[in-house]
Design a protein around this motif. Structure first.
Motif, PDB file in Angstrom:
ATOM      1  N   THR A 158       0.832  -1.212   0.000  1.00 43.66           N
ATOM      2  CA  THR A 158       0.000   0.000   0.000  1.00 43.66           C
ATOM      3  C   THR A 158       0.863   1.258   0.000  1.00 43.66           C
ATOM      4  OG1 THR A 158      -0.218  -0.182   2.401  1.00 43.66           O
ATOM      5  CG2 THR A 158      -2.013  -1.075   1.078  1.00 43.66           C
ATOM      6  N   THR A 159       1.961   1.234   0.752  1.00 42.04           N
ATOM      7  CA  THR A 159       2.841   2.430   0.733  1.00 42.04           C
ATOM      8  C   THR A 159       3.485   2.600  -0.631  1.00 42.04           C
ATOM      9  OG1 THR A 159       4.648   1.128   1.665  1.00 42.04           O
ATOM     10  CG2 THR A 159       3.314   2.404   3.200  1.00 42.04           C
ATOM     11  N   ASP A 160       3.871   1.501  -1.271  1.00 40.79           N
ATOM     12  CA  ASP A 160       4.446   1.594  -2.620  1.00 40.79           C
ATOM     13  C   ASP A 160       3.421   2.135  -3.601  1.00 40.79           C
ATOM     14  OD1 ASP A 160       6.864   0.640  -1.729  1.00 40.79           O
ATOM     15  OD2 ASP A 160       6.564  -1.424  -2.469  1.00 40.79           O
ATOM     16  N   GLU A 161       2.199   1.707  -3.473  1.00 43.88           N
ATOM     17  CA  GLU A 161       1.131   2.195  -4.354  1.00 43.88           C
ATOM     18  C   GLU A 161       0.915   3.690  -4.136  1.00 43.88           C
ATOM     19  OE1 GLU A 161      -0.980   0.852  -6.793  1.00 43.88           O
ATOM     20  OE2 GLU A 161       0.567  -0.710  -6.769  1.00 43.88           O
ATOM     21  N   GLN A 162       0.920   4.093  -2.883  1.00 37.98           N
ATOM     22  CA  GLN A 162       0.734   5.517  -2.597  1.00 37.98           C
ATOM     23  C   GLN A 162       1.891   6.331  -3.161  1.00 37.98           C
ATOM     24  OE1 GLN A 162       0.279   5.710   1.630  1.00 37.98           O
ATOM     25  NE2 GLN A 162      -1.871   5.015   1.604  1.00 37.98           N
ATOM     26  N   LYS A 163       3.103   5.822  -3.020  1.00 40.52           N
ATOM     27  CA  LYS A 163       4.267   6.528  -3.558  1.00 40.52           C
ATOM     28  C   LYS A 163       4.186   6.614  -5.070  1.00 40.52           C
ATOM     29  CE  LYS A 163       7.584   5.402   0.078  1.00 40.52           C
ATOM     30  NZ  LYS A 163       8.795   4.631   0.414  1.00 40.52           N
ATOM     31  N   ASP A 164       3.736   5.514  -5.682  1.00 39.46           N
ATOM     32  CA  ASP A 164       3.594   5.523  -7.143  1.00 39.46           C
ATOM     33  C   ASP A 164       2.568   6.560  -7.575  1.00 39.46           C
ATOM     34  OD1 ASP A 164       5.475   3.562  -7.498  1.00 39.46           O
ATOM     35  OD2 ASP A 164       4.026   1.917  -7.761  1.00 39.46           O
ATOM     36  N   GLU A 165       1.454   6.670  -6.851  1.00 40.69           N
ATOM     37  CA  GLU A 165       0.435   7.660  -7.184  1.00 40.69           C
ATOM     38  C   GLU A 165       0.996   9.070  -6.999  1.00 40.69           C
ATOM     39  OE1 GLU A 165      -3.010   6.842  -4.834  1.00 40.69           O
ATOM     40  OE2 GLU A 165      -3.435   4.961  -5.892  1.00 40.69           O
ATOM     41  N   GLU A 166       1.731   9.275  -5.908  1.00 40.58           N
ATOM     42  CA  GLU A 166       2.346  10.582  -5.672  1.00 40.58           C
ATOM     43  C   GLU A 166       3.405  10.840  -6.738  1.00 40.58           C
ATOM     44  OE1 GLU A 166       3.892  10.514  -1.742  1.00 40.58           O
ATOM     45  OE2 GLU A 166       1.919  10.450  -0.799  1.00 40.58           O
ATOM     46  N   GLY A 167       4.154   9.808  -7.066  1.00 42.53           N
ATOM     47  CA  GLY A 167       5.190   9.946  -8.084  1.00 42.53           C
ATOM     48  C   GLY A 167       4.598  10.284  -9.439  1.00 42.53           C
ATOM     49  N   GLU A 168       3.442   9.711  -9.754  1.00 42.33           N
ATOM     50  CA  GLU A 168       2.782  10.024 -11.023  1.00 42.33           C
ATOM     51  C   GLU A 168       2.346  11.479 -11.033  1.00 42.33           C
ATOM     52  OE1 GLU A 168      -0.387   7.300 -11.776  1.00 42.33           O
ATOM     53  OE2 GLU A 168       0.950   5.571 -11.886  1.00 42.33           O
ATOM     54  N   GLY A 169       1.852  11.929  -9.901  1.00 47.24           N
ATOM     55  CA  GLY A 169       1.452  13.338  -9.805  1.00 47.24           C
ATOM     56  C   GLY A 169       2.664  14.250  -9.994  1.00 47.24           C
ATOM     57  N   GLU A 170       3.793  13.902  -9.392  1.00 44.58           N
ATOM     58  CA  GLU A 170       5.012  14.697  -9.548  1.00 44.58           C
ATOM     59  C   GLU A 170       5.502  14.630 -10.982  1.00 44.58           C
ATOM     60  OE1 GLU A 170       7.918  13.397  -6.763  1.00 44.58           O
ATOM     61  OE2 GLU A 170       6.721  13.937  -5.021  1.00 44.58           O
ATOM     62  N   LYS A 171       5.407  13.478 -11.601  1.00 46.08           N
ATOM     63  CA  LYS A 171       5.830  13.340 -12.998  1.00 46.08           C
ATOM     64  C   LYS A 171       4.976  14.219 -13.900  1.00 46.08           C
ATOM     65  CE  LYS A 171       7.659   8.643 -12.827  1.00 46.08           C
ATOM     66  NZ  LYS A 171       7.472   7.250 -13.255  1.00 46.08           N
ATOM     67  N   GLU A 172       3.680  14.209 -13.627  1.00 42.90           N
ATOM     68  CA  GLU A 172       2.792  15.052 -14.432  1.00 42.90           C
ATOM     69  C   GLU A 172       3.172  16.520 -14.267  1.00 42.90           C
ATOM     70  OE1 GLU A 172      -1.211  14.113 -13.293  1.00 42.90           O
ATOM     71  OE2 GLU A 172      -1.112  12.097 -14.160  1.00 42.90           O
ATOM     72  N   GLU A 173       3.473  16.911 -13.041  1.00 49.28           N
ATOM     73  CA  GLU A 173       3.888  18.287 -12.793  1.00 49.28           C
ATOM     74  C   GLU A 173       5.193  18.587 -13.514  1.00 49.28           C
ATOM     75  OE1 GLU A 173       4.038  19.327  -8.652  1.00 49.28           O
ATOM     76  OE2 GLU A 173       2.052  18.474  -8.267  1.00 49.28           O
ATOM     77  N   GLN A 174       6.132  17.649 -13.445  1.00 54.47           N
ATOM     78  CA  GLN A 174       7.414  17.844 -14.128  1.00 54.47           C
ATOM     79  C   GLN A 174       7.229  17.915 -15.638  1.00 54.47           C
ATOM     80  OE1 GLN A 174       9.976  14.711 -12.778  1.00 54.47           O
ATOM     81  NE2 GLN A 174      10.391  15.686 -10.797  1.00 54.47           N
ATOM     82  N   ILE A 175       6.334  17.101 -16.166  1.00 54.87           N
ATOM     83  CA  ILE A 175       6.057  17.133 -17.611  1.00 54.87           C
ATOM     84  C   ILE A 175       5.452  18.485 -17.982  1.00 54.87           C
ATOM     85  CG2 ILE A 175       4.598  16.144 -19.423  1.00 54.87           C
ATOM     86  CD1 ILE A 175       5.001  13.402 -18.093  1.00 54.87           C
ATOM     87  N   LYS A 176       4.537  18.974 -17.181  1.00 54.89           N
ATOM     88  CA  LYS A 176       3.932  20.279 -17.442  1.00 54.89           C
ATOM     89  C   LYS A 176       4.982  21.379 -17.404  1.00 54.89           C
ATOM     90  CE  LYS A 176      -0.714  19.351 -15.725  1.00 54.89           C
ATOM     91  NZ  LYS A 176      -1.699  19.650 -14.679  1.00 54.89           N
TER      92      LYS A 176
END
Length: 166
Positions: A129-147
């Motif tokens: 569950t913590t890995d999943e949460q990190k992945d979700e947070e990481g995806e959000g950060e990636k989206e921000e970085q892409i933007k």
């Protein structure tokens, strides 16, 4: 088997004597007792041995020694069969006990394994569950970085166009 063959031979001889006209050995002169009046030492008692036949029998044609030999052979055969069946029964019970022990140890091992897994399972689920949460947070950060990266590219393109015009 030999005793059985001898007994069959005697029966056949008695039948032949009967057929040829010779009277078979008669026991009519003996006094017959009803079955209810048996003595303790009688053959009808539970598995007690009968007294051996007398060496000389008053009835002609009856070989008591041979009958005693046959009886002894039969007793030996029965004792051997009884001993063999007891050995087989003992071996079966030993095998049964071994199988029970093996099954018991396998069950204990299975229970220990299941217990260890049950102890580890909550930790594994928590990590997942913590890995999943990190992945979700990481995806959000990636989206921000892409933007951010796309915005920088647009600025560069605009800066290039602006410097080319000048």
């Amino acid at each position: 088997m030999a005793a059985k063959d001898r007994l069959e031979a005697q029966v056949m001889v008695a039948q032949e004597m009967e057929l040829t006209g010779k009277a078979p050995v008669s026991y009519e002169h003996e006094e017959r007792k009803p079955v209810t009046e048996t003595k303790e030492g009688d053959v009808t008692d539970e598995h007690q041995e009968r007294e051996p036949f007398a060496e000389t029998d008053e009835h002609v044609g009856v070989d008591t020694k041979e009958l005693e030999d046959i009886a002894a052979d039969i007793k030996e055969d029965l004792a051997a069969k009884r001993k063999r069946s007891e050995k087989i029964a003992k071996a079966c019970s030993e095998i049964k006990n071994r199988v029970k022990n093996v099954l018991r140890t396998m069950q204990l091992k299975r229970q220990k394994r299941d217990y260890r897994i049950s102890l580890k399972l909550p930790n594994v689920l928590e990590e997942f569950t913590t890995d999943e949460q990190k992945d979700e947070e990481g995806e959000g950060e990636k989206e921000e970085q892409i933007k951010i990266f796309q915005e920088q590219q647009k600025r560069w393109q605009q800066d290039k166009k602006g410097t080319e015009r000048d």
